[in-house]
Write an enzyme that holds these catalytic residues in place. Structure first.
Site, PDB file in Angstrom:
ATOM      1  CG  LEU A  74     -24.812 -16.846  20.563  1.00 14.75           C
ATOM      2  CD1 LEU A  74     -24.588 -17.983  21.549  1.00 14.75           C
ATOM      3  CD2 LEU A  74     -23.840 -15.707  20.827  1.00 14.75           C
ATOM      4  CG  HIS A 126     -21.171 -14.818  18.580  1.00 15.79           C
ATOM      5  ND1 HIS A 126     -22.194 -14.632  17.689  1.00 15.79           N
ATOM      6  CD2 HIS A 126     -20.897 -13.600  19.105  1.00 15.79           C
ATOM      7  CE1 HIS A 126     -22.543 -13.359  17.669  1.00 15.79           C
ATOM      8  NE2 HIS A 126     -21.767 -12.695  18.511  1.00 15.79           N
TER       9      HIS A 126
END
Ligand code: PAF
Length: 190
Positions: free
Chosen positions: A18, A22
């Site tokens: 991530l 994100h």
């Protein structure tokens, strides 16, 4: 199921590793859901035989810490054997109008894999709203049309691309760029 009776579920599917792109989706999800659910699953089905499935960065521990700091309520991070307990013989096949152009044309079968796994994740999580980045614009359009044409009662939202200061879109695969490639990469945005 109990949560779903009284609360709206917003869902952000990911393949992990991530980054701020994100996390911006996770934060946006809070405006649409009382409960925010994310998933991390590196989906073999959407990788071609010569693509980077094996070396795709897997960073579950760091990702969990980021999800906690972004206030995500639930993470679904299945093993491959949980999501595909036996060979998958049924697929969502986007029409040739999608897989003959743009990324679809360069990556045969890619959107078949994306649509199939997202349909499975939708059936498991059963969200009210799902959020995807506009960075993968063709993916966003395909998933929005899949939901509409297959009568799934889920609202698909597209969120803006998060960029480095020189304009390069954040992406887990930017880590593959060598210094010379990284120096050139901002030209895509220009
Ligand atoms: O955009 C991605 O990260 C993936 O294609 C998705 C939507 C999580 C499906 O595996």
């Amino acid at each position: 199921a109990a949560l779903r009776q009284h609360q709206r579920v917003a869902f952000v599917p990911t393949m992990g590793n991530l980054h701020e792109g994100h996390l911006s989706l996770m934060r946006a999800a809070r405006a649409y859901g009382d409960v925010v659910v994310s998933s991390i699953f590196v989906n073999r089905l959407q990788f071609g035989p010569n693509e980077d499935f094996e070396r795709y960065p897997r960073t579950l521990q760091e990702d969990c810490a980021k999800l906690e700091s972004a206030n995500v309520d639930h993470l679904f991070a299945p093993e491959e054997s949980e999501l595909y307990p036996q060979p998958q013989n049924f697929f969502i096949q986007p029409g040739s109008c999608y897989d003959s152009i743009l990324e679809g044309a360069c990556r045969p079968g890619h959107f078949n894999g994306v649509a199939t796994v997202v349909a499975k994740l939708f059936n498991i999580v059963r969200p009210d709203v799902a959020l995807f980045g506009k960075k993968d614009y063709q993916q966003l359009i395909i998933l929005r049309n899949m939901v509409r044409e297959l009568n799934m009662s889920i609202r698909v939202l597209g969120c803006g691309t998060i960029r480095e200061t020189d304009g390069l879109a954040l992406s887990s695969r930017n880590a593959y760029l060598g210094p010379d490639e990284r120096a050139e990469a901002h030209r895509l945005y220009a």
